[in-house]
Design a protein around this motif. Structure first.
Motif, PDB file in Angstrom:
ATOM      1  N   GLY A  71       0.738  -1.238   0.184  1.00  0.00           N
ATOM      2  CA  GLY A  71       0.092  -0.148   0.048  1.00  0.00           C
ATOM      3  C   GLY A  71       0.748   1.251   0.076  1.00  0.00           C
ATOM      4  N   LEU A  72       0.398   2.240  -0.485  1.00  0.00           N
ATOM      5  CA  LEU A  72       1.054   3.602  -0.545  1.00  0.00           C
ATOM      6  C   LEU A  72       0.051   4.746   0.113  1.00  0.00           C
ATOM      7  N   MET A  73       0.945   5.557   1.018  1.00  0.00           N
ATOM      8  CA  MET A  73       0.147   6.812   1.385  1.00  0.00           C
ATOM      9  C   MET A  73       0.431   7.920   0.362  1.00  0.00           C
ATOM     10  N   PRO A  74      -0.542   8.326  -0.307  1.00  0.00           N
ATOM     11  CA  PRO A  74      -0.214   9.413  -1.247  1.00  0.00           C
ATOM     12  C   PRO A  74       0.312  10.697  -0.485  1.00  0.00           C
ATOM     13  N   SER A  75       1.541  10.972  -0.481  1.00  0.00           N
ATOM     14  CA  SER A  75       2.200  12.267   0.319  1.00  0.00           C
ATOM     15  C   SER A  75       3.143  12.773  -0.412  1.00  0.00           C
ATOM     16  N   GLY A  76       3.048  14.017  -0.985  1.00  0.00           N
ATOM     17  CA  GLY A  76       4.113  14.728  -1.614  1.00  0.00           C
ATOM     18  C   GLY A  76       4.729  13.849  -2.849  1.00  0.00           C
ATOM     19  N   LYS A  77       6.170  14.200  -3.238  1.00  0.00           N
ATOM     20  CA  LYS A  77       6.676  13.737  -4.165  1.00  0.00           C
ATOM     21  C   LYS A  77       7.249  12.266  -4.182  1.00  0.00           C
ATOM     22  N   PHE A  78       7.344  11.659  -5.407  1.00  0.00           N
ATOM     23  CA  PHE A  78       7.594  10.217  -5.304  1.00  0.00           C
ATOM     24  C   PHE A  78       9.097  10.280  -5.445  1.00  0.00           C
ATOM     25  N   HIS A  79       9.956   9.762  -4.516  1.00  0.00           N
ATOM     26  CA  HIS A  79      11.413  10.120  -4.639  1.00  0.00           C
ATOM     27  C   HIS A  79      12.141   8.662  -4.697  1.00  0.00           C
ATOM     28  N   PHE A  80      13.432   8.598  -4.563  1.00  0.00           N
ATOM     29  CA  PHE A  80      14.124   7.126  -4.828  1.00  0.00           C
ATOM     30  C   PHE A  80      13.804   6.046  -3.746  1.00  0.00           C
ATOM     31  N   GLY A  81      13.444   6.955  -2.565  1.00  0.00           N
ATOM     32  CA  GLY A  81      12.909   5.777  -1.411  1.00  0.00           C
ATOM     33  C   GLY A  81      11.700   5.069  -2.032  1.00  0.00           C
ATOM     34  N   HIS A  82      10.766   5.786  -2.553  1.00  0.00           N
ATOM     35  CA  HIS A  82       9.573   5.083  -3.055  1.00  0.00           C
ATOM     36  C   HIS A  82      10.056   4.226  -4.159  1.00  0.00           C
ATOM     37  N   LYS A  83      10.912   4.371  -4.808  1.00  0.00           N
ATOM     38  CA  LYS A  83      11.145   3.582  -5.934  1.00  0.00           C
ATOM     39  C   LYS A  83      11.714   2.167  -5.466  1.00  0.00           C
ATOM     40  N   LEU A  84      12.252   1.884  -4.355  1.00  0.00           N
ATOM     41  CA  LEU A  84      12.576   0.643  -3.620  1.00  0.00           C
ATOM     42  C   LEU A  84      11.386  -0.154  -3.730  1.00  0.00           C
ATOM     43  N   VAL A  85      10.571   0.241  -3.211  1.00  0.00           N
ATOM     44  CA  VAL A  85       9.019  -0.430  -3.356  1.00  0.00           C
ATOM     45  C   VAL A  85       8.530  -0.682  -4.685  1.00  0.00           C
ATOM     46  N   ALA A  86       8.588   0.205  -5.367  1.00  0.00           N
ATOM     47  CA  ALA A  86       8.274   0.185  -6.937  1.00  0.00           C
ATOM     48  C   ALA A  86       9.070  -1.114  -7.590  1.00  0.00           C
ATOM     49  N   PRO A 249      19.039   6.085   2.438  1.00  0.00           N
ATOM     50  CA  PRO A 249      19.623   7.384   3.060  1.00  0.00           C
ATOM     51  C   PRO A 249      19.002   8.567   2.740  1.00  0.00           C
ATOM     52  N   GLY A 250      18.595   9.542   3.258  1.00  0.00           N
ATOM     53  CA  GLY A 250      18.242  10.890   2.783  1.00  0.00           C
ATOM     54  C   GLY A 250      19.629  11.480   2.438  1.00  0.00           C
ATOM     55  N   SER A 259       8.809  14.913   3.598  1.00  0.00           N
ATOM     56  CA  SER A 259       8.565  16.350   4.047  1.00  0.00           C
ATOM     57  C   SER A 259       9.768  17.320   4.100  1.00  0.00           C
ATOM     58  N   ASP A 260      10.940  16.976   3.530  1.00  0.00           N
ATOM     59  CA  ASP A 260      12.174  17.561   3.323  1.00  0.00           C
ATOM     60  C   ASP A 260      12.615  17.481   2.006  1.00  0.00           C
ATOM     61  N   PRO A 261      12.514  18.606   0.895  1.00  0.00           N
ATOM     62  CA  PRO A 261      12.878  18.468  -0.441  1.00  0.00           C
ATOM     63  C   PRO A 261      14.195  18.091  -0.545  1.00  0.00           C
ATOM     64  N   ASN A 262      15.078  18.790   0.278  1.00  0.00           N
ATOM     65  CA  ASN A 262      16.330  18.684   0.466  1.00  0.00           C
ATOM     66  C   ASN A 262      17.079  17.282   0.831  1.00  0.00           C
ATOM     67  N   SER A 263      16.127  16.445   1.287  1.00  0.00           N
ATOM     68  CA  SER A 263      16.260  15.127   1.712  1.00  0.00           C
ATOM     69  C   SER A 263      16.502  14.173   0.643  1.00  0.00           C
ATOM     70  N   TYR A 264      15.605  14.474  -0.377  1.00  0.00           N
ATOM     71  CA  TYR A 264      15.379  13.454  -1.440  1.00  0.00           C
ATOM     72  C   TYR A 264      15.664  14.024  -2.767  1.00  0.00           C
ATOM     73  N   ILE A 265      15.817  12.951  -3.793  1.00  0.00           N
ATOM     74  CA  ILE A 265      15.776  13.330  -5.393  1.00  0.00           C
ATOM     75  C   ILE A 265      14.452  12.760  -5.661  1.00  0.00           C
ATOM     76  N   ALA A 266      13.586  13.581  -6.233  1.00  0.00           N
ATOM     77  CA  ALA A 266      12.336  13.072  -6.724  1.00  0.00           C
ATOM     78  C   ALA A 266      12.435  12.544  -8.204  1.00  0.00           C
ATOM     79  N   LEU A 267      11.644  11.730  -8.412  1.00  0.00           N
ATOM     80  CA  LEU A 267      11.870  11.133  -9.901  1.00  0.00           C
ATOM     81  C   LEU A 267      11.290  12.178 -11.029  1.00  0.00           C
TER      82      LEU A 267
END
Ligand code: TRP
Length: 368
Positions: A71-86, A249-250, A259-267
């Motif tokens: 399951g996914l909680m729609p919250s903000g941008k899809f980043h490399f952390g989300h890609k792991l699950v994908a 890792p962020g 919640s912190d755009p400087n912690s991630y790279i969004a796809l």
């Protein structure tokens, strides 16, 4: 002193000791995997722990049907952390799993209260489009919203009834143990989530087949609760299997967090923005001076540029090992390592963003 480790579905902080989490949560390490179970996340021990995963390996070995549910909680941008699950979802689909993906819009509604329509749009634009661009196929894939399970009445009823009936098998004190402060809304979301995990086994869906739920290790309390509830219920379910991955890792250390755009790279970040973020924020495992770096070598384990490569940007294990050795020995400098990661990120994002445009035209197939 390093911060104390906290890993709950609501908070992840401190230095994370995954072996201790295995003990604390009562997880199992990954077993030896068969040859055809070949994927970088498993080879690199990023998927590092499990519950009852043998049910899935057994089904695969015997050529029997099995499912994958997450399951996914729609919250903000899809980043490399989300890609792991994908990446895991797509891998299981290739292995022949019946794929179930729940958009937890009711859960998001209950915790953050925006309207369902904007949650729906976010889930499609940020999550589904990326899943499809990464390779998710509509065949054998049931992508649904908690608020709108199915247009087929019998199926929808079975899913919501299961959530309601599960309430008979849960206790107040176990909700309290998982959630701390409980509210009626948290309880109902957690029952719905238990239904997410178990309803594929109902006769209206697949019938009794083993189902694996891949999640980040912070989600284990939810899994434990759902398994306990289901075990006590009158339904004759197989235990849901689960696997747990370590946190991407962020950029500045810690966990990649929406919640912190400087912690991630969004796809969807432009290649130039990704480059800037890595240059400016990516925590380095290099030494303070060039001389010291050459002498003692870098620390790839904490170096975010290296970890980006390890978490998928460098798919080739032997290339990754070369980079590891070079950095560790001090031959490769932080700036050079960052350059490698930046090249890889930019190349990936360029290709992915074209794929996203094509994917946008295909999402309709998932939304019947
Ligand atoms: N609670 C999960 C999250 O916060 C989302 C979720 C809903 C989920 N239903 C699920 C995860 C079923 C795994 C299985 O991200």
């Amino acid at each position: 002193m390093t911060e104390k480790m906290v890993v709950t579905p609501w908070e992840v902080k401190g230095e994370i000791d995954y072996n201790r989490l295995i003990e604390k949560f009562g997880l199992q390490k990954m077993p030896k995997l068969p040859k055809d179970f070949d994927h970088y996340l498993f080879r690199r021990n990023i998927v590092f722990a499990q519950r009852d995963f043998n049910l899935i390996l057994d089904a695969i070995k015997k050529g029997r049907p099995f499912g994958m549910m997450t399951g996914l909680m729609p919250s903000g941008k899809f980043h490399f952390g989300h890609k792991l699950v994908a990446d895991q979802i797509i891998f299981y689909q290739k292995l022949g799993a019946r794929v179930y993906i729940a958009v937890a819009d009711i859960e998001a509604y209950c915790t953050r209260k925006p309207d369902l329509e904007s949650l729906r749009n976010l889930a499609i634009e940020e999550y589904l489009v990326n899943y499809v661009a990464l390779g998710l196929k509509p065949e054998n894939c049931d992508f649904y919203f908690q608020s709108e399970r199915s247009s087929k009445g019998k199926r929808a009823s079975a899913y919501y009834s299961l959530a309601n009936m599960f309430s008979m098998n849960a206790t107040f004190s176990e909700f309290k143990a998982v959630y701390g402060k409980i509210t009626p809304s948290k309880m109902s979301c957690s029952l719905l989530q238990a239904s997410d995990m178990f309803h594929p086994q109902l006769p209206e869906f697949e019938g009794k087949i083993p189902v694996v739920v891949p999640v980040g290790v912070d989600q284990d309390p939810h899994i434990r609760l759902a398994r306990d509830i289901a075990r006590r219920s009158k339904f004759d379910f197989l235990k849901v299997a689960s696997t747990y991955h370590t946190f991407m890792p962020g950029l500045k250390g810690g966990k990649m967090s929406s919640s912190d755009p400087n912690s991630y790279i969004a796809l969807s970040d432009s290649p130039e923005l990704a480059e800037k973020k890595i240059k400016k924020f990516a925590f380095s495992g290099g030494r303070a001076t060039l001389e010291e770096h050459r002498k003692k070598g870098g620390i790839p384990e904490v170096d975010v540029a290296f970890q980006l490569l390890r978490y998928g940007l460098e798919p080739d294990d032997s290339n990754l090992k070369k980079i590891y050795d070079e950095y560790k020995s001090g031959r490769l400098l932080t700036s050079e390592l960052k350059k490698i990661a930046i090249e890889k990120v930019k190349e990936f994002l360029k290709k992915h963003q074209l794929a996203r445009e094509r994917a946008r035209k295909k999402v309709g197939k998932f939304l019947r």
